[in-house]
Design an enzyme around this catalytic site. Structure first.
Site, PDB file in Angstrom:
ATOM      1  N   ARG A  81     -18.030  -5.739  43.654  1.00 48.22           N
ATOM      2  CA  ARG A  81     -18.002  -4.933  42.441  1.00 48.22           C
ATOM      3  C   ARG A  81     -19.338  -4.240  42.240  1.00 48.22           C
ATOM      4  O   ARG A  81     -20.376  -4.753  42.634  1.00 48.22           O
ATOM      5  CB  ARG A  81     -17.778  -5.824  41.215  1.00 48.22           C
ATOM      6  CG  ARG A  81     -16.657  -6.768  41.352  1.00 48.22           C
ATOM      7  CD  ARG A  81     -16.643  -7.701  40.146  1.00 48.22           C
ATOM      8  NE  ARG A  81     -15.684  -8.781  40.385  1.00 48.22           N
ATOM      9  CZ  ARG A  81     -15.418  -9.745  39.508  1.00 48.22           C
ATOM     10  NH1 ARG A  81     -16.026  -9.756  38.336  1.00 48.22           N
ATOM     11  NH2 ARG A  81     -14.547 -10.665  39.792  1.00 48.22           N
TER      12      ARG A  81
ATOM     13  N   ASP B  96     -21.273  -2.697  38.706  1.00 51.61           N
ATOM     14  CA  ASP B  96     -21.119  -2.673  37.247  1.00 51.61           C
ATOM     15  C   ASP B  96     -20.938  -1.262  36.706  1.00 51.61           C
ATOM     16  O   ASP B  96     -21.212  -0.285  37.397  1.00 51.61           O
ATOM     17  CB  ASP B  96     -22.375  -3.253  36.578  1.00 51.61           C
ATOM     18  CG  ASP B  96     -22.565  -4.719  36.903  1.00 51.61           C
ATOM     19  OD1 ASP B  96     -21.592  -5.365  37.320  1.00 51.61           O
ATOM     20  OD2 ASP B  96     -23.703  -5.211  36.725  1.00 51.61           O
TER      21      ASP B  96
ATOM     22  N   TYR C 161     -29.155  -3.062  48.088  1.00 52.53           N
ATOM     23  CA  TYR C 161     -29.155  -2.290  46.845  1.00 52.53           C
ATOM     24  C   TYR C 161     -30.490  -1.586  46.700  1.00 52.53           C
ATOM     25  O   TYR C 161     -31.544  -2.147  47.031  1.00 52.53           O
ATOM     26  CB  TYR C 161     -28.963  -3.202  45.630  1.00 52.53           C
ATOM     27  CG  TYR C 161     -27.536  -3.607  45.388  1.00 52.53           C
ATOM     28  CD1 TYR C 161     -26.701  -2.814  44.617  1.00 52.53           C
ATOM     29  CD2 TYR C 161     -27.023  -4.782  45.917  1.00 52.53           C
ATOM     30  CE1 TYR C 161     -25.384  -3.180  44.367  1.00 52.53           C
ATOM     31  CE2 TYR C 161     -25.707  -5.161  45.685  1.00 52.53           C
ATOM     32  CZ  TYR C 161     -24.891  -4.361  44.911  1.00 52.53           C
ATOM     33  OH  TYR C 161     -23.590  -4.713  44.677  1.00 52.53           O
TER      34      TYR C 161
ATOM     35  N   ARG D 204     -30.344  -6.490  38.947  1.00 61.26           N
ATOM     36  CA  ARG D 204     -30.948  -5.918  37.735  1.00 61.26           C
ATOM     37  C   ARG D 204     -31.880  -6.918  37.033  1.00 61.26           C
ATOM     38  O   ARG D 204     -32.855  -6.521  36.404  1.00 61.26           O
ATOM     39  CB  ARG D 204     -29.861  -5.394  36.805  1.00 61.26           C
ATOM     40  CG  ARG D 204     -29.217  -4.111  37.371  1.00 61.26           C
ATOM     41  CD  ARG D 204     -27.889  -3.785  36.717  1.00 61.26           C
ATOM     42  NE  ARG D 204     -28.037  -3.520  35.305  1.00 61.26           N
ATOM     43  CZ  ARG D 204     -27.005  -3.339  34.483  1.00 61.26           C
ATOM     44  NH1 ARG D 204     -25.753  -3.389  34.951  1.00 61.26           N
ATOM     45  NH2 ARG D 204     -27.210  -3.106  33.214  1.00 61.26           N
TER      46      ARG D 204
END
Lengths: 247, 247
Positions: free
Chosen positions: A51, A53, A111, A198
């Site tokens: 996933r 966000d 990421y 994050r």
């Protein structure tokens, strides 16, 4: 049935994330499934590598789906790009062996998080970078990152309090790249918990602002408590950059 | 009174162009003037090097304004960037001699037009490139461009039918740069008429699609009639890239 693997680029700004959410759907997965249903007349499930966000972007999200179709690969790709909204694009499509699964077979993900340290974001970039507008001590952040890399229980860096599965992950590397007033940070690991990148980024920023010392990282990891880590940075700076599979 | 020169970057997507238009203002010039009025308590006029149309972007628009202020240059720049919307950014600000005028002293301008020839625009680029999605014969376009360069009456390439001033301009060069499926075209000249770059680009695209021959350009120039030239390409691919002044 053929199994197709696609690499997808998307601007997450106006979506509720990758994963489908019922009927009134504003998700990337949902949009792709709608087009495949239009093409095939059947309900098709698209499996993403993971996933992302709400508001998070992807440069190379990987997904796969099974479908009966006489169309050529290139035709399917063109059909998808014709009917998908402008902010979702299928970059490549190829037939893969029956057993390929984009999530289960994923070995490593990277990421990218982008930060503007200068006074104002470049206007063409403003939805794709976090406007921190403060200088960061990157050397201190690198020292803190050294504590975080490796196989650890990352429970302190996970927003999901009800997480019952293992929160152990192998964070292979954190790389820093400065370009003028912008800082690009790449996180590579075998997998990431909910909001993990994050929260890692927010904690590292607090180190870069000298609100925390690099040495505190060890204690945060040991605490296994979300409250001990830093803040969750906003989604617009985050990109799923790459998903790696066994060759 | 001090005279300040600013270099401004903006995303024109949600604006009615550079030039102020009365009270209900959604223009770049209007936004900058509002912030200067807030700062100084006085009505300040900002002179741009030239107008850009609705939806057209700028990488380096140049403007100047006169103001009484005790603030340092850096403070004025920061004030502007603090109150300007995120899609307008002042890149540099410096005090210049009293007589400097960004429009009257401009010697040369370069516009960049960006075209996606491939099947779909990159998602992060979609508001900043024209989605033509057709292959272009760039060699033929270069031959056509050779007819257009030089000092000519460009009346055929001007949308303003009531233009009473001279429509003679010196189009110094048209440069083509291919990057994968994207084509970047730069137009440099001493000045440009209303919609001139977008009509030149549309005409060159028709050559690239083999709907016209390069040799037709001479006849279009001679006709002095807008109807003989090609279509006006959309604004989202167009950027004011540079304005040059005598040193």
């Amino acid at each position: 049935m053929k199994n197709y693997r696609i690499v997808v680029e998307y601007d997450g700004s106006r979506y509720d994330g990758w994963q489908k959410q019922g009927n009134t759907d504003q998700t990337i997965q949902g949009k792709i499934e709608q087009v495949l249903e239009r093409m095939s007349g059947k309900s098709i499930e698209v499996h993403g590598s993971g996933r992302t966000d709400a508001g998070v972007h992807a440069l190379n999200q990987v997904a796969n789906f099974h479908i009966d179709s006489d169309r050529k690969d290139q035709e399917i790709k063109e059909y998808l790009n014709h009917y998908l909204p402008e902010d979702i694009r299928v970059k490549t499509l190829e037939e893969v062996p029956e057993r390929f699964h984009s999530r289960l077979n994923a070995e490593e993900k990277t990421y990218l998080y982008r930060i503007e340290m200068g006074e104002k974001r470049q206007v063409f970039d403003r939805k794709y970078i976090y406007g921190l507008h403060k200088k960061l001590d990157v050397k201190a952040m690198e020292r803190a990152a050294a504590y975080l890399c490796g196989e650890h229980d990352f429970k302190s860096f996970c927003s999901n309090r009800k997480m019952k599965k293992s929160t152990v992950r192998n964070l292979k590397k954190i790389e820093f790249e400065k370009e003028d007033s912008r800082l690009f940070v790449r996180f590579t690991g075998d997998g990431f918990l909910y909001n993990m990148v994050r929260i890692l980024m927010g904690t590292l920023i607090e180190v870069g602002l000298k609100e925390r010392s690099p040495e505190e990282m060890a204690g945060i990891l040991n605490a296994l408590d979300r409250k001990t880590a830093g803040y969750t940075v906003p989604p617009e700076g985050l990109f799923l950059e790459n998903v790696r599979y066994k060759q």
